[in-house]
Design a protein around this motif. Structure first.
Motif, short mmCIF file in Angstrom:
data_model
loop_
_atom_site.label_atom_id
_atom_site.label_comp_id
_atom_site.label_asym_id
_atom_site.label_seq_id
_atom_site.Cartn_x
_atom_site.Cartn_y
_atom_site.Cartn_z
N GLU A 194 0.81 -1.22 0.00
CA GLU A 194 0.00 0.00 0.00
C GLU A 194 0.85 1.27 0.00
O GLU A 194 0.34 2.36 -0.22
N ALA A 195 2.12 1.12 0.26
CA ALA A 195 3.01 2.29 0.38
C ALA A 195 3.65 2.64 -0.97
O ALA A 195 4.04 1.76 -1.73
N ARG A 196 3.75 3.93 -1.22
CA ARG A 196 4.50 4.42 -2.38
C ARG A 196 5.78 5.04 -1.82
O ARG A 196 5.73 6.04 -1.13
N LEU A 197 6.90 4.40 -2.12
CA LEU A 197 8.19 4.82 -1.59
C LEU A 197 8.95 5.64 -2.63
O LEU A 197 8.89 5.34 -3.83
N ARG A 198 9.65 6.65 -2.14
CA ARG A 198 10.52 7.46 -2.99
C ARG A 198 11.95 7.07 -2.68
O ARG A 198 12.39 7.15 -1.54
N ILE A 199 12.69 6.68 -3.73
CA ILE A 199 14.09 6.28 -3.57
C ILE A 199 14.92 7.15 -4.50
O ILE A 199 14.63 7.25 -5.69
N TRP A 200 15.96 7.80 -3.95
CA TRP A 200 16.82 8.68 -4.73
C TRP A 200 18.16 8.02 -4.97
O TRP A 200 18.81 7.55 -4.05
N VAL A 201 18.56 8.02 -6.23
CA VAL A 201 19.86 7.50 -6.63
C VAL A 201 20.64 8.66 -7.23
O VAL A 201 20.12 9.37 -8.09
N SER A 202 21.87 8.85 -6.81
CA SER A 202 22.69 9.98 -7.27
C SER A 202 22.87 9.94 -8.78
O SER A 202 23.10 8.88 -9.36
N GLY A 203 22.77 11.11 -9.41
CA GLY A 203 23.00 11.24 -10.85
C GLY A 203 21.89 10.63 -11.68
O GLY A 203 20.76 10.43 -11.23
N ARG A 204 22.20 10.34 -12.92
CA ARG A 204 21.24 9.73 -13.85
C ARG A 204 21.38 8.21 -13.74
O ARG A 204 22.42 7.67 -14.05
N SER A 205 20.33 7.57 -13.29
CA SER A 205 20.35 6.11 -13.15
C SER A 205 19.36 5.51 -14.14
O SER A 205 18.20 5.89 -14.18
N THR A 206 19.85 4.56 -14.91
CA THR A 206 18.98 3.86 -15.87
C THR A 206 18.93 2.37 -15.56
O THR A 206 18.58 1.57 -16.41
N ASN A 207 19.27 2.03 -14.31
CA ASN A 207 19.30 0.62 -13.93
C ASN A 207 17.92 -0.02 -13.90
O ASN A 207 17.78 -1.22 -14.10
N PHE A 208 16.89 0.78 -13.62
CA PHE A 208 15.54 0.24 -13.50
C PHE A 208 14.57 1.08 -14.31
O PHE A 208 14.78 2.28 -14.48
#
Length: 176
Positions: free
Chosen positions: A142-156
């Motif tokens: 039910e949770a919407r989580l915000r995750i910050w990755v430094s710079g431009r990430s195209t891993n996901f």
């Protein structure tokens, strides 16, 4: 405003005066202050350095007011708090039921379950490049989580199944 903040700091250092600055702008407070008082309805909730107030908030109100947080509800169990997504391991204990908060920059994304204190399953629902970092919105139950990755990430990408990994010390626990 940003230029004025830099000028105000330079003047304060050059002339050595003490200044009291009242603002609702968190960025201004964090940039200008050597000490911050966080008020709620006229009552001081915490007084400390910007780092103390951000990294070790005294109350749930302060944690949510200064910076960004992700929030989960938990019930105390052996070794941490049980949430609808799984166990969040933490040595911090605040009672039988608690609100568990963590900052977006403290979450890490993995394609497979990581070997970390806590790992929560989720699905990427949005990827937002913000210049200094990439923000991933992860639907975790039910949770919407915000995750910050430094710079431009195209891993996901949108739709990817992921695990959100957290270190024990990055989970803030507040009693319910």
């Amino acid at each position: 405003r940003e230029t004025l903040r830099v000028e105000l700091l330079a003047m304060q250092r050059r002339f050595g005066f003490t200044a009291r600055f009242v603002t609702h702008d968190q960025a201004e407070a964090m940039e200008l202050a050597t000490r911050i008082a966080v008020l709620d309805n006229g009552q001081v909730q915490q007084f400390g350095t910007p780092d103390e107030v951000y990294a070790r908030p005294a109350t749930e109100y302060v944690a949510k007011f200064i910076g960004n947080t992700n929030e989960l509800e938990g019930t105390r169990t052996e070794g941490g708090y049980s949430t609808s997504l799984g166990l969040l391991r933490t040595s911090a204990a605040a009672g039988e039921r608690a609100t568990l908060l963590f900052r977006p920059e403290h979450g890490q994304l993995f394609a497979e379950r990581p070997d970390m204190a806590s790992a929560l399953p989720g699905r990427v629902v949005a990827v937002l490049f913000m210049g200094t970092h990439t923000e991933f919105l992860v639907q975790a139950g039910e949770a919407r989580l915000r995750i910050w990755v430094s710079g431009r990430s195209t891993n996901f990408r949108d739709g990817d199944e992921v695990w959100v990994g957290l270190r024990e010390q990055d989970v803030m626990v507040f009693p319910r």
